[in-house]
Design an enzyme around this catalytic site. Structure first.
Site, PDB file in Angstrom:
ATOM      1  N   ASP A 493       0.168  -1.376   0.102  1.00  0.00           N
ATOM      2  CA  ASP A 493       0.083  -0.083  -0.012  1.00  0.00           C
ATOM      3  C   ASP A 493       0.445   1.016  -0.155  1.00  0.00           C
ATOM      4  O   ASP A 493       1.308   1.229  -1.124  1.00  0.00           O
ATOM      5  CB  ASP A 493      -0.769  -0.268   1.157  1.00  0.00           C
ATOM      6  CG  ASP A 493      -2.014  -0.931   0.920  1.00  0.00           C
ATOM      7  OD1 ASP A 493      -2.266  -2.604   0.418  1.00  0.00           O
ATOM      8  OD2 ASP A 493      -3.230  -0.683   1.918  1.00  0.00           O
ATOM      9  N   GLU A 723      -3.924  -7.006  13.700  1.00  0.00           N
ATOM     10  CA  GLU A 723      -3.559  -6.327  12.437  1.00  0.00           C
ATOM     11  C   GLU A 723      -2.461  -5.877  11.405  1.00  0.00           C
ATOM     12  O   GLU A 723      -1.245  -6.876  10.966  1.00  0.00           O
ATOM     13  CB  GLU A 723      -3.902  -5.551  10.903  1.00  0.00           C
ATOM     14  CG  GLU A 723      -4.356  -4.917   9.918  1.00  0.00           C
ATOM     15  CD  GLU A 723      -5.097  -4.133   9.551  1.00  0.00           C
ATOM     16  OE1 GLU A 723      -3.960  -3.924   7.876  1.00  0.00           O
ATOM     17  OE2 GLU A 723      -5.396  -3.026   9.763  1.00  0.00           O
TER      18      GLU A 723
END
Length: 754
Positions: A493, A723
């Protein structure tokens, strides 16, 4: 692809499951138009009543987790919500008189967590309200009886006649509703509307004991004082054996269900211990509990989805009549897959799945192969697979509009090759021991042409200007809002790349992924007796150290880096402007380039720089290998007591926001998937005689201990696996939770399995 090995008895055994990943408890069959079942309960949110149903971080549950789940026939989940402990148990049972897929049962038990200290007066017992429902996605009408006992019945494709029985305690009360609903992705709202009307007209939050004509949705509400429990039993094939249905219900409820659930629990524990041997690998039960939860949540989150991906129309196919919202629809397809997070990412992600299958294949090789086969059924004629799978209204309801459309120019790391490579290696080892697995060989044979097509797509659509170079196509060169244009297609990302995207870029991680892909295809070609010369040659080129160094090694810093048009002098600045519609002064944050970019190395050291090490491309006796080990252990670079951070503290973009609102994602936090790959590389080099084996062994042991200690500590503190983990603030969990996609790799780390 039709595989005989996934049909017949296997398909029937896997027919029912907790395959609605987005729900706290959701059951469906692996068929496009299924019966749907699920649990709701009445909670409090923002000081108002609300229904819990879909997994929401905003519900702020203290905890919810599958503490046992085998991925096929049994699971037990623990939910803690504002002092209530809700346990949901699910099991399947095959009876000779059952219809297709067999029968299943659910037990819901609610107890109140201790709310008083010793010596204090016990508070008033707490009333709770739970809802269990069944709906026919195909729209077929249900026969609703209501009350305790046979609650609903009907017929469904493959299953035949069916009945749903609810057995609740005498101390609790039951009410019901039947509704005719066109859609099944908004069931929470439908039930809430009924309850709101009842509250206005009757003064109580209770279902009305009424059913609309041709209802295809039925919900029963069980209300009582905690502790309470009720059993739900689904029996199939009732059109043939109506008399025996009551006996089957009896065998799957009450004390009989208790006995069966206990047996399944013991079977799970025995299999878990014999598979991972944690009793010999970790300190004690605190660690083992986290390992069980990691596995159980990954398996319990596996979903079955059916629908059509929405594809952005490529510019070359657009014309004057094309509108902004126009899309192409992919063909209707099913996907059986694990998901990263039930609350935030309850759908399939291509590169995540490569990591998921490293663990799933260790637990159940056949289950893993079927998931991989499902993904390659989504490969189009060009060899492209949409990187994010948003199939069906239930999945789409959780995705922001900006992320729904998939772009055919955009790739995602071919991480499934990691799992396929391991399966192929296991096959070769078994064959060498005189234990050839014909089922596996047929699987590889059927899969091989699609793997070739996938590889060709990468090798034609993601190549760079220089021979043997690659870059992630699709970055936004015109962005005015991003400090560094994101590379979502890489999976990393916001990891820093060249500040100005051009076709001069060379992306290190993609080239290393392609080396793995070529090596895997060369191995598979030998297994399926196909020509492998091309892949052997390609693998040799992509693993050639001199060529790798020419394209990606900065001798000055001793680091492996990207190459591209880059400047470090870029800032986000706040600017004032007059809104042309309102005439009012507004402010916005805009990217400003303070110094023109130049072609050269992109000087950001982090996870991307590790890929030659991760993919085994550095000879252990090379000076580059020794240098990478030193860089890795430097605390100003990536080394922390919580694991390896994603970006060195010396980077100009370390922990920097990429837009006004986008917090740093791959710019510092610790991620389990890359740490696992580092440990895998260290484990390998520690077992090879040489000058670095002892250093690799020491580094392996320290990094493994750091990761286990922090993940276990944060789980017991917060109730969740996360996460990512903070690289500075005591290693606290960050991002979405529960995140039991690749964070579940902590179990393989505990068991030293690579």
């Amino acid at each position: 692809m039709q595989f005989v090995q996934f049909q017949g008895d296997y398909r029937e055994r896997m027919f029912w499951g907790t395959y609605r990943s987005v729900l706290y408890l959701g059951i469906r069959a692996r068929t496009p138009k299924s019966l749907l079942a699920g649990l709701m309960w009445l909670g409090v949110k923002d000081n108002r009543y609300s229904l819990r149903h879909t997994c929401e971080e905003g519900d702020k549950l203290t905890r919810y987790a599958w503490v046992r789940h085998d991925g096929a026939t049994y699971g037990r989940q623990e939910i803690i919500d504002q002092g209530l402990a809700i346990t949901t148990s699910f099991m399947k049972h095959e009876d000779p008189k059952s219809g297709y897929g067999g029968d299943w049962a659910v037990r819901v038990a609610v107890a109140e967590k201790k709310r008083h200290k010793e010596g204090e007066q016990i508070k008033t017992p707490r009333q709770v309200s739970l809802f269990f429902y069944i709906a026919d996605e195909a729209g077929s009408s249900l026969k609703i009886s209501g009350g305790n006992g046979k609650f609903a019945a009907g017929t469904a494709n493959e299953v035949g006649g069916w009945e749903l029985h609810v057995k609740n305690q005498e101390t609790s009360s039951a009410s019901f509703v039947g509704l005719r609903c066109k859609h099944t992705h908004n069931l929470t709202q439908l039930v809430w509307q009924v309850l709101e009307k009842q509250a206005r007209t009757q003064g109580r939050i209770e279902l009305p004991n009424a059913a609309e004509k041709s209802s295809n949705f039925a919900a029963i509400q069980v209300t009582g004082v905690a502790p309470l429990s009720f059993d739900v039993v689904f029996v199939s094939g009732t059109e043939k054996h109506t008399v025996e249905a009551s006996e089957r219900v009896k065998n799957l409820s009450g004390v009989n269900l208790t006995k069966r659930l206990t047996e399944r629990e013991e079977m799970f524990e025995k299999r878990f211990q014999s598979t991972f041997h944690l009793q010999d690998k970790v300190k004690g039960e605190r660690e083992v509990e986290v390992g069980r939860v990691a596995l159980s949540n990954l398996l319990g989150s596996i979903g079955y989805f059916y629908g059509q991906s929405l594809i952005a129309i490529p510019p070359e196919y657009q014309d004057s009549e094309t509108k902004d919202g126009d899309v192409w629809k992919y063909w209707p397809a099913a996907l059986y897959t694990a998901v990263p997070s039930r609350s935030f990412f309850p759908r399939g992600f291509l590169w995540d799945e490569g990591f998921h299958q490293l663990l799933v294949s260790r637990w159940d090789r056949k289950m893993s192969k079927e998931i991989i086969a499902h993904w390659f059924d989504l490969l189009n004629i060009d060899g492209w697979i949409p990187r994010e799978q948003i199939l069906g209204d239930e999945a789409r309801s959780k995705v922001p509009d900006a992320f729904v459309k998939q772009h055919t120019s955009n790739a995602n790391p071919p991480a499934l090759f990691m799992a396929i490579h391991k399966l192929a290696t296991a096959f070769e080892i078994e064959k060498s021991l005189g234990l050839p697995n014909e089922e596996d060989r047929v699987f590889f044979e059927r899969l091989y042409p699609r793997l070739e097509a996938w590889f060709r797509w990468f090798n034609t659509s993601q190549t760079g200007k220089e021979t043997s170079s690659y870059y992630w196509h699709g970055r936004n060169a015109q962005t005015k809002r991003e400090l560094n244009p994101t590379t979502l297609m890489s999976g990393l990302d916001d990891y820093p790349r060249a500040s100005h995207p051009t076709d001069d870029e060379r992306h290190l991680d993609l080239r290393c992924w392609m080396a793995l892909a070529a090596q895997s295809l060369a191995k598979l070609a030998s297994i399926v007796d196909a020509p492998n010369e091309v892949y052997v040659a390609t693998a040799a080129q992509l693993t050639d150290l001199d060529l790798l160094n020419k394209l990606h090694y900065d001798a000055g810093s001793g680091r492996y880096l990207d190459y591209g048009l880059h400047t470090e002098k870029v800032e986000l600045q706040r600017k004032n402007f007059v809104d042309p519609q309102t005439g009012f002064m507004q402010t916005e944050v805009e990217r400003v380039v303070l110094k023109p970019p130049e072609l050269g190395w992109v000087p950001h050291y982090g996870y991307n720089s590790l890929f030659p090490l991760l993919m085994g491309l550095l000879p252990l006796d090379s000076p580059m290998f020794a240098n990478q080990m030193e860089l890795l252990r430097n605390e100003t670079n990536l080394w922390t007591t919580f694991g390896l951070r994603s970006l060195a503290t010396t980077s100009s973009l370390y922990m920097k926001h990429n837009t006004e609102h986008d917090a740093p994602y791959w710019r510092g936090p610790v991620w389990m998937n890359i740490n696992y790959l580092v440990l895998s590389a260290l484990d390998h080099c520690s077992k090879v005689d040489g000058q670095h084996s002892s250093k690799c062994s020491e580094t392996y042991s320290q990094l493994r201990a750091h990761l286990i200690r922090n993940v276990v500590k944060r789980y017991h503190e917060s109730g969740y696996l996360w996460e990512q983990y903070d690289n500075a603030n005591k290693g606290k969990g960050k991002g979405s939770h529960p995140f039991t996609g690749w964070t579940s790799l902590i179990l393989l780390i505990m068991s030293d399995s690579y």
